[in-house]
Design a protein around this motif. Structure first.
Motif, PDB file in Angstrom:
ATOM      1  N   PHE A 471      39.411  33.817  47.390  1.00  0.00           N
ATOM      2  CA  PHE A 471      39.914  35.086  46.878  1.00  0.00           C
ATOM      3  C   PHE A 471      38.779  35.858  46.204  1.00  0.00           C
ATOM      4  CE2 PHE A 471      43.370  32.146  47.254  1.00  0.00           C
ATOM      5  CZ  PHE A 471      44.366  32.907  47.866  1.00  0.00           C
ATOM      6  N   ILE A 472      38.712  37.155  46.477  1.00  0.00           N
ATOM      7  CA  ILE A 472      37.653  38.024  45.977  1.00  0.00           C
ATOM      8  C   ILE A 472      38.303  39.228  45.295  1.00  0.00           C
ATOM      9  CG2 ILE A 472      35.667  39.448  46.621  1.00  0.00           C
ATOM     10  CD1 ILE A 472      35.311  37.606  49.066  1.00  0.00           C
ATOM     11  N   PHE A 473      37.780  39.599  44.149  1.00  0.00           N
ATOM     12  CA  PHE A 473      38.331  40.712  43.371  1.00  0.00           C
ATOM     13  C   PHE A 473      37.280  41.805  43.243  1.00  0.00           C
ATOM     14  CE2 PHE A 473      40.069  42.124  39.004  1.00  0.00           C
ATOM     15  CZ  PHE A 473      40.986  42.988  39.606  1.00  0.00           C
ATOM     16  N   LEU A 474      37.605  43.016  43.728  1.00  0.00           N
ATOM     17  CA  LEU A 474      36.677  44.148  43.702  1.00  0.00           C
ATOM     18  C   LEU A 474      37.173  45.236  42.758  1.00  0.00           C
ATOM     19  CD1 LEU A 474      36.039  44.637  47.546  1.00  0.00           C
ATOM     20  CD2 LEU A 474      34.795  43.156  45.956  1.00  0.00           C
ATOM     21  N   ASP A 475      36.227  46.007  42.199  1.00  0.00           N
ATOM     22  CA  ASP A 475      36.610  47.131  41.350  1.00  0.00           C
ATOM     23  C   ASP A 475      36.858  48.371  42.212  1.00  0.00           C
ATOM     24  OD1 ASP A 475      34.199  48.369  41.985  1.00  0.00           O
ATOM     25  OD2 ASP A 475      33.269  47.966  40.049  1.00  0.00           O
ATOM     26  N   PRO A 476      37.324  49.467  41.634  1.00  0.00           N
ATOM     27  CA  PRO A 476      37.625  50.662  42.429  1.00  0.00           C
ATOM     28  C   PRO A 476      36.427  51.244  43.166  1.00  0.00           C
ATOM     29  CG  PRO A 476      38.771  50.777  40.329  1.00  0.00           C
ATOM     30  CD  PRO A 476      37.825  49.619  40.234  1.00  0.00           C
ATOM     31  N   GLU A 477      35.207  50.884  42.770  1.00  0.00           N
ATOM     32  CA  GLU A 477      34.019  51.369  43.459  1.00  0.00           C
ATOM     33  C   GLU A 477      33.583  50.438  44.586  1.00  0.00           C
ATOM     34  OE1 GLU A 477      30.988  51.977  40.575  1.00  0.00           O
ATOM     35  OE2 GLU A 477      32.030  53.631  39.568  1.00  0.00           O
ATOM     36  N   GLY A 478      34.355  49.367  44.804  1.00  0.00           N
ATOM     37  CA  GLY A 478      34.016  48.426  45.866  1.00  0.00           C
ATOM     38  C   GLY A 478      32.959  47.424  45.471  1.00  0.00           C
ATOM     39  N   LYS A 479      32.773  47.237  44.172  1.00  0.00           N
ATOM     40  CA  LYS A 479      31.791  46.272  43.686  1.00  0.00           C
ATOM     41  C   LYS A 479      32.476  44.992  43.195  1.00  0.00           C
ATOM     42  CE  LYS A 479      28.377  49.766  42.405  1.00  0.00           C
ATOM     43  NZ  LYS A 479      27.542  50.342  41.318  1.00  0.00           N
ATOM     44  N   ILE A 480      31.700  43.917  43.238  1.00  0.00           N
ATOM     45  CA  ILE A 480      32.240  42.606  42.897  1.00  0.00           C
ATOM     46  C   ILE A 480      32.618  42.528  41.417  1.00  0.00           C
ATOM     47  CG2 ILE A 480      31.706  40.151  42.682  1.00  0.00           C
ATOM     48  CD1 ILE A 480      32.127  40.950  45.521  1.00  0.00           C
ATOM     49  N   ILE A 481      33.840  42.091  41.167  1.00  0.00           N
ATOM     50  CA  ILE A 481      34.246  41.658  39.826  1.00  0.00           C
ATOM     51  C   ILE A 481      34.207  40.148  39.776  1.00  0.00           C
ATOM     52  CG2 ILE A 481      36.157  41.508  38.177  1.00  0.00           C
ATOM     53  CD1 ILE A 481      37.037  44.261  39.081  1.00  0.00           C
ATOM     54  N   ASP A 482      34.767  39.509  40.808  1.00  0.00           N
ATOM     55  CA  ASP A 482      34.782  38.044  40.873  1.00  0.00           C
ATOM     56  C   ASP A 482      34.835  37.634  42.338  1.00  0.00           C
ATOM     57  OD1 ASP A 482      35.154  35.327  40.632  1.00  0.00           O
ATOM     58  OD2 ASP A 482      36.602  35.481  39.000  1.00  0.00           O
ATOM     59  N   ALA A 483      33.752  37.028  42.826  1.00  0.00           N
ATOM     60  CA  ALA A 483      33.684  36.594  44.225  1.00  0.00           C
ATOM     61  C   ALA A 483      34.387  35.265  44.455  1.00  0.00           C
ATOM     62  CB  ALA A 483      32.229  36.496  44.673  1.00  0.00           C
ATOM     63  N   THR A 484      34.769  34.601  43.376  1.00  0.00           N
ATOM     64  CA  THR A 484      35.554  33.357  43.477  1.00  0.00           C
ATOM     65  C   THR A 484      36.736  33.498  42.524  1.00  0.00           C
ATOM     66  OG1 THR A 484      34.106  32.310  41.830  1.00  0.00           O
ATOM     67  CG2 THR A 484      33.618  31.889  44.154  1.00  0.00           C
ATOM     68  N   ALA A 485      37.531  34.498  42.761  1.00  0.00           N
ATOM     69  CA  ALA A 485      38.644  34.811  41.867  1.00  0.00           C
ATOM     70  C   ALA A 485      39.685  33.691  41.874  1.00  0.00           C
ATOM     71  CB  ALA A 485      39.295  36.121  42.289  1.00  0.00           C
ATOM     72  N   PRO A 486      40.442  33.563  40.789  1.00  0.00           N
ATOM     73  CA  PRO A 486      41.494  32.539  40.736  1.00  0.00           C
ATOM     74  C   PRO A 486      42.517  32.726  41.849  1.00  0.00           C
ATOM     75  CG  PRO A 486      41.086  33.461  38.554  1.00  0.00           C
ATOM     76  CD  PRO A 486      40.334  34.310  39.526  1.00  0.00           C
ATOM     77  N   TYR A 487      43.150  31.615  42.235  1.00  0.00           N
ATOM     78  CA  TYR A 487      44.205  31.644  43.244  1.00  0.00           C
ATOM     79  C   TYR A 487      45.409  32.426  42.710  1.00  0.00           C
ATOM     80  CZ  TYR A 487      42.002  28.010  46.162  1.00  0.00           C
ATOM     81  OH  TYR A 487      41.169  27.300  46.984  1.00  0.00           O
ATOM     82  N   PRO A 488      46.261  32.935  43.571  1.00  0.00           N
ATOM     83  CA  PRO A 488      47.484  33.611  43.104  1.00  0.00           C
ATOM     84  C   PRO A 488      48.367  32.720  42.241  1.00  0.00           C
ATOM     85  CG  PRO A 488      47.080  34.107  45.409  1.00  0.00           C
ATOM     86  CD  PRO A 488      46.093  33.052  45.026  1.00  0.00           C
ATOM     87  N   SER A 489      48.347  31.420  42.486  1.00  0.00           N
ATOM     88  CA  SER A 489      49.177  30.482  41.726  1.00  0.00           C
ATOM     89  C   SER A 489      48.563  30.098  40.394  1.00  0.00           C
ATOM     90  CB  SER A 489      49.427  29.211  42.555  1.00  0.00           C
ATOM     91  OG  SER A 489      48.194  28.569  42.859  1.00  0.00           O
ATOM     92  N   ASP A 490      47.336  30.519  40.137  1.00  0.00           N
ATOM     93  CA  ASP A 490      46.628  30.151  38.916  1.00  0.00           C
ATOM     94  C   ASP A 490      46.935  31.165  37.813  1.00  0.00           C
ATOM     95  OD1 ASP A 490      44.830  29.534  36.894  1.00  0.00           O
ATOM     96  OD2 ASP A 490      43.163  29.155  38.257  1.00  0.00           O
ATOM     97  N   PRO A 491      47.483  30.725  36.670  1.00  0.00           N
ATOM     98  CA  PRO A 491      47.781  31.652  35.570  1.00  0.00           C
ATOM     99  C   PRO A 491      46.564  32.443  35.089  1.00  0.00           C
ATOM    100  CG  PRO A 491      48.791  29.504  35.179  1.00  0.00           C
ATOM    101  CD  PRO A 491      47.880  29.351  36.359  1.00  0.00           C
ATOM    102  N   MET A 492      45.370  31.915  35.320  1.00  0.00           N
ATOM    103  CA  MET A 492      44.159  32.614  34.874  1.00  0.00           C
ATOM    104  C   MET A 492      43.934  33.919  35.631  1.00  0.00           C
ATOM    105  SD  MET A 492      41.556  29.390  34.244  1.00  0.00           S
ATOM    106  CE  MET A 492      40.333  30.357  33.355  1.00  0.00           C
ATOM    107  N   LEU A 493      44.565  34.071  36.814  1.00  0.00           N
ATOM    108  CA  LEU A 493      44.421  35.324  37.547  1.00  0.00           C
ATOM    109  C   LEU A 493      45.053  36.476  36.770  1.00  0.00           C
ATOM    110  CD1 LEU A 493      43.538  36.888  40.035  1.00  0.00           C
ATOM    111  CD2 LEU A 493      45.730  36.277  41.102  1.00  0.00           C
TER     112      LEU A 493
END
Length: 502
Positions: A471-493
């Protein structure tokens, strides 16, 4: 669980735990000390081997050291000599093939009934060793009858004997079946904890008895004490999720005091000295303690800041370094710059992870192309303007499919907010129709896209994708926030989303 499921699951478990099907027979010990303090020498003869080149695979217990495969040459009659340059103890194995067998054993069910299990599996012809720098070992065996032919002599003889007998006692087929399926799927919470406690006590008693009658090295004793303890605690931490995985139609009711065993648990030992298994155990324990500590806190302390309470400084830095493999972020990577308190540690980190710097926060995501379900071309840049949570998955990937319900739940909860959910299939081109059918059958929502082989390669190289889901999380400008983002089932997301006012 049906016969075939039993066989396939246990085969997988055996491979994961490097099953040992050998038994030390007649042993003759010499004090054949190797003169090179940073070298391990293993010589011997193996009869009835099928190949003239066999790998010795091992983990050297050193900071961020990966699995090493060392190629060993055998002559026409099976003689060999292996030399390894090492700085720390290692645990490794020779594998001389496998053959199908039928395993039969008895056990007591949760209802108190004695029963017999009989199933087909494989005899993995493995010889497992624990060695230290300076050790010199000579061994002989028949690859077709390891159990009755293995013998060895030299230094570390008691260590090797212990490893072999400990594997036989606690990692045989029966124990793997109970540990990896029956106990976690059939036992209720308190029953599982009592059973886990009993197994831990048996392992520690075995180590204590062996230590009292043999000359075990302090490093081996420390290794097994720490790993037995961390495995025991993490098994109880992991039980609820694993139990629910096997019992999807049955809700697990945990007692209010289930996690009380975590009170007072403190693991503050060098990860490099105890290996990746210890890191995974430690990580499971720490994340559960963190989750419980801030369950009712709408503004929790950041996880790595919280670690300052749990780990001494050097071990905390080790933990952050090992976490980079799944959480490659500036938050962690910047801890190992030229101003780091631990320059030697930082040198190893930079050598290992320097090629991944394109994954760091603020880096521009590559503007690759995809195909949507209507057959239209879609660019990644088309999603600029909103936060973007990307799911890399495939129809053949079980863990990916397991995350879909959690992902769909998130999509509903964040509908109308400044975030979009993009699912990118990594299926092969030949499975394009299978992907389309799966999307339609499961009524998958969000943006459903298909990655070509070229796009797959670009993303895999840029983000070091070795497995999915990812899972990868990008900001509105298309830049990396987290290239190894938490899983959907992970409360840390959810915590990650909150940081960005979502």
């Amino acid at each position: 669980m049906k016969y075939l499921q039993f066989r396939n699951y246990i085969l997988f478990a055996l491979l994961l735990s490097f099953a040992l099907s050998c038994k030390e027979n007649a042993v003759s010990i010499d004090n054949n000390i190797n003169g090179n303090k940073n070298e391990v020498v293993v010589t011997g003869k193996v009869e009835n081997i099928k190949d003239t080149t066999i790998n010795f695979s091992y983990y050297e217990y050193r900071f961020l050291k990966d699995l090493t495969n060392h190629s060993v040459e055998f002559d026409s009659v099976g003689n060999f000599k292996m030399k390894l340059q090492v700085e720390n103890p290692l645990k490794g194995w020779f594998s001389f093939g496998k053959e199908p067998i039928v395993e039969e054993f008895s056990y007591t069910t949760v209802n108190g009934t004695d029963t017999i299990m009989k199933t087909g599996t494989f005899d993995f012809k493995m010889v497992y060793l624990f060695l230290k720098p300076g050790d010199s070992i000579s061994m002989s065996l028949d690859a077709q009858d390891i159990k009755n032919s293995l013998s060895f002599k030299g230094t570390s003889d008691d260590d090797i004997q212990f490893v072999i007998e400990e594997e036989q006692t606690f990692n045989d087929y029966k124990h793997k079946y109970l540990k990896n399926w029956y106990d976690v799927s059939q036992r209720e919470p308190n029953d599982f904890k009592q059973n886990a406690d009993k197994l831990y006590q048996e392992k520690m008693a075995f180590l204590k008895d062996y230590k009292s009658s043999h000359q075990l090295s302090p490093v081996l004793v420390s290794f097994y004490e720490t790993n037995n303890y961390s495995s025991w605690i993490s098994s109880k931490v992991n039980y609820p999720k694993i139990h629910e995985l096997y019992n999807k139609d049955k809700e697990l009711s945990l007692p209010d005091d289930y996690y009380d065993f975590l009170n007072g648990v403190s693991l503050d030992y060098s990860i490099g000295d105890h290996g990746m298994g210890y890191f995974y155990n430690l990580s499971a324990i720490l994340k559960k303690k963190y989750e419980l500590a801030f369950a009712d806190d709408s503004n929790p302390v950041e996880f790595y800041d919280w670690l300052e309470r749990e780990l001494s400084e050097k071990v905390r830095y080790e933990y952050m370094a090992y976490s980079l493999s799944s959480d490659f972020s500036n938050r962690l990577y910047s801890q190992f710059d030229t101003a780091s308190k631990y320059p030697e540690m930082s040198k190893v980190v930079r050598e290992k992870y320097g090629h991944l710097e394109a994954m760091l926060e603020g880096s521009e995501a590559p503007n690759v192309q995809f195909e949507n379900t209507q057959g239209d071309i879609v660019n990644l840049s088309d999603f600029k303007g909103k936060y973007t949570y990307i799911d890399l998955w495939a129809t053949w990937c079980g863990p990916c499919i397991k995350e879909i319900p959690s992902l769909q739940k998130l999509e509903k909860e964040y509908h109308g907010k400044n975030i979009q959910f993009v699912s990118v299939s990594f299926d092969k081109e030949k499975d394009h129709q299978k992907w389309l059918d799966f999307v339609k059958e499961k009524n998958l929502t969000g943006h459903q896209l298909f990655a070509s082989e070229e796009t797959n390669n670009i993303l895999s190289k840029t983000y070091n994708i070795k497995m999915i889901p990812r899972f990868i999380f990008l900001d509105p400008e298309g830049k990396i926030i987290d290239a190894t983002a938490p899983y959907p089932s992970d409360p840390m997301l959810v915590n990650l989303f909150k940081k960005h006012n979502l």
